[in-house]
Design a protein around this motif. Structure first.
Motif, short mmCIF file in Angstrom:
data_model
loop_
_atom_site.label_atom_id
_atom_site.label_comp_id
_atom_site.label_asym_id
_atom_site.label_seq_id
_atom_site.Cartn_x
_atom_site.Cartn_y
_atom_site.Cartn_z
N THR A 50 2.10 11.10 -5.96
CA THR A 50 1.89 12.47 -5.50
C THR A 50 0.40 12.77 -5.58
O THR A 50 -0.17 12.81 -6.67
CB THR A 50 2.69 13.46 -6.36
N TYR A 86 8.94 9.39 -6.54
CA TYR A 86 7.67 9.05 -5.91
C TYR A 86 6.87 8.08 -6.79
O TYR A 86 6.21 7.16 -6.29
CB TYR A 86 6.86 10.32 -5.67
N ARG A 154 -5.44 9.75 1.43
CA ARG A 154 -4.58 8.83 0.69
C ARG A 154 -5.00 7.38 0.85
O ARG A 154 -4.56 6.53 0.12
CB ARG A 154 -3.14 9.01 1.16
N SER A 165 2.04 7.71 1.49
CA SER A 165 2.80 8.88 1.93
C SER A 165 4.26 8.49 2.09
O SER A 165 4.56 7.46 2.71
CB SER A 165 2.25 9.42 3.25
N ASP A 167 8.50 9.81 2.74
CA ASP A 167 9.36 10.76 3.45
C ASP A 167 10.70 10.82 2.73
O ASP A 167 11.39 9.80 2.58
CB ASP A 167 9.54 10.33 4.90
N THR A 354 7.96 15.68 4.10
CA THR A 354 6.94 14.71 4.50
C THR A 354 5.78 14.65 3.52
O THR A 354 5.16 13.59 3.36
CB THR A 354 6.42 15.05 5.89
N LYS A 355 5.46 15.76 2.85
CA LYS A 355 4.32 15.79 1.93
C LYS A 355 4.72 15.65 0.47
O LYS A 355 3.86 15.47 -0.38
CB LYS A 355 3.54 17.10 2.11
#
Length: 388
Positions: A50, A86, A154, A165, A167, A354-355
Motif C-alpha cells: 500500500t 496487499y 509505484r 498496483s 486490483d 483499483t487503488k
C-alpha cells in the motif's frame, strides 16, 4: 633530511586493510528484489503493498526490515485484513517467503491480483482547466496540493517496481508469484484441528520454532514476511493462546527473531479491539512489543445514502479514521515523521478496488457544495413546515 613523499604509505602490514579503503564487493552487491535503502538513513526497507501506508512509516518510504506493525481495528469490518492481503501479495510477487499464521493455505485464494497498467500515460493526459481548480479558502487548496504531492510513483522505468498496483476484483495468478506461501503449524482448538499437537507444546511456541527453522535453513539473501491476521480470534486460536503468559512470550520471541534477522524479516499483525480493547493491560503490553501501532476506526455508514457517482468517486469520501500511535523511529531527531508531522494530523482512509486503501489527511467537504445544492433545490418545496 628525508626525501620520501608525504602522500605515500610508509609501512603497512601484509593482509591488513588500509583504513578508509572501499570494498567494491560489498558496495556493488545489489539489494534483494523488493528491497531498497531508506531515504532517511539508508537502512533496507520493503513495501507493504500500500503506497500511502509506505509514506506514513516515519519517512522511510516503506517498512524497515527487522520491524513489525500492529494494526488494530474497531467494529466488524475487515479493512486491516485488506492491508494484510496487499502485504502478502506484494511479497509473493517480489519473490519473498510469506509465512501465514492461523489460516489454512486456502487463504491465498483471497489475495488481489495485479492491476493492468494504465493505457494513457500521465504525459498524454491534458492539464486540468483553470476553472476546475478549487475556488475556496487557500487552506483547502494547500491541503489538496499536499495530498497530491504525497503520492509517489509505484515504479520507475529504469528501476524495478518497489510497490505494485493490485486490483481487488481480480485474484493473484500463480504464474505471477515468484515467492512461496508457507503455512505455519495450526493454532486452532483441538476440536477443529485435524492434526492435534501434543499438549506439552504450545501452538504459539510451535510457530516460533517453525519460523526459526525456516530462517536458519534459508539463504541470507531471502526476504521473509510473517502475516498474522486476527490475532487471538477465538475461531482460529485455542483458549490457552489468549493467556498473557502465552501471547506475550510469543510476541517477545517474534521480536527477538526480528532483531536477529534484521535484514531478512518483517511482520504485520492485526487485532480486533472489539474483543481486546486498548484499555486492557494485555493489549498495552502487546503494543509495547511492536515497533509500530496503527488503529483503524471505521465511520458508520449513512442509511439510505445514494450509491457513489462519478463525481464523488474523485473525492474519495473517507470510510474511516486512522490513528498512528507509534511508528518505527530510530534516532533522537524523531525520524521522517517528526519533520513532516503527517502522522500527527487526523488521518482518514478510503477503500478503492483499483487503488486499495488510500490514507490521507482528513478534511471536511467545503461549504460551497452545500450552497450549490440549496440553489439547485426546486421551488415550492416544504422544509420543516416552511414553504420555499
Amino acid at each position: 633530511m628525508s626525501f620520501v613523499k608525504r602522500n605515500t604509505v610508509l609501512s603497512s602490514r601484509p593482509g591488513r586493510a588500509i583504513p578508509g579503503a572501499k570494498q567494491p564487493d560489498a558496495e556493488n552487491q545489489p539489494p534483494p528484489p523488493g528491497v531498497r535503502p531508506s531515504p532517511l538513513d539508508g537502512r533496507p526497507t520493503t513495501s507493504t503493498g500500500t503506497a500511502s501506508l509506505d509514506q506514513l512509516l516515519a519517512g522511510h518510504s516503506g517498512l524497515p526490515l527487522g520491524t513489525c506493525l500492529l494494526v488494530e481495528e474497531q467494529g466488524t469490518t475487515d479493512f486491516s485484513g485488506i492491508l494484510l492481503r496487499y502485504y502478502a501479495a506484494e511479497g509473493l510477487v517480489q519473490g519473498h517467503q510469506v509465512h501465514l499464521v492461523g489460516y489454512p493455505p486456502q487463504w491465498r485464494r483471497n489475495l488481489p491480483g495485479l492491476a493492468e497498467p494504465d493505457k494513457k500515460s500521465k504525459s498524454e493526459q491534458p492539464p486540468p482547466a483553470q476553472e476546475e481548480k478549487m475556488k475556496i479558502a487557500w487552506r483547502y487548496e494547500a491541503l489538496g496540493n499536499s495530498a497530491a504531492s504525497g503520492n509517489t510513483p509505484r515504479g520507475d522505468a529504469n528501476q524495478p517496481t518497489f510497490c505494485h498496483s493490485f486490483d481487488l476484483a481480480k485474484r493473484l495468478e500463480p504464474a505471477v508469484c515468484k515467492g512461496s506461501l508457507n503455512p505455519t503449524p495450526s493454532t486452532g482448538p483441538p476440536l477443529f484441528d485435524a492434526t492435534p499437537q501434543p499438549t506439552s507444546i504450545s501452538p504459539l511456541k510451535a510457530i516460533i520454532r517453525h519460523l526459526q527453522t525456516k530462517l536458519e535453513t534459508s539463504p541470507s539473501s531471502d526476504i521473509h514476511r510473517v502475516v498474522i491476521p486476527s490475532l487471538l480470534l477465538p475461531e482460529l486460536y485455542a483458549p490457552q493462546c489468549s493467556l498473557p503468559s502465552e501471547v506475550l512470550q510469543f510476541l517477545h520471541a517474534l521480536r527477538a527473531l526480528l532483531r536477529r534477522y534484521s535484514t531478512q524479516l518483517t511482520a504485520i499483525i492485526t487485532l480486533q479491539t472489539s474483543l481486546y480493547p486498548r484499555s486492557s493491560g494485555l493489549v498495552r503490553w502487546m503494543e509495547l512489543l511492536c515497533d509500530g501501532v496503527l488503529e483503524l476506526i471505521p465511520l458508520p455508514a449513512t442509511p439510505g445514502a445514494a450509491p457513489p457517482s462519478s463525481s464523488s468517486e474523485k473525492t474519495e469520501q473517507a470510510q474511516g479514521l486512522l490513528k498512528a500511535h507509534t511508528l518505527p523511529i530510530y534516532h533522537e531527531k524523531g525520524g521522517g515523521g517528526a519533520e513532516t508531522s503527517s502522522f500527527r494530523e487526523t488521518l482518514s482512509f478510503s477503500l478503492s478496488a483499483t487503488k486499495g486503501l488510500n490514507i490521507k489527511p482528513y478534511s471536511l467537504p467545503p461549504m460551497e457544495e452545500e450552497e450549490n445544492k440549496k440553489e439547485k433545490s426546486p421551488a415550492g418545496t416544504v422544509r420543516d413546515g416552511v414553504d420555499f
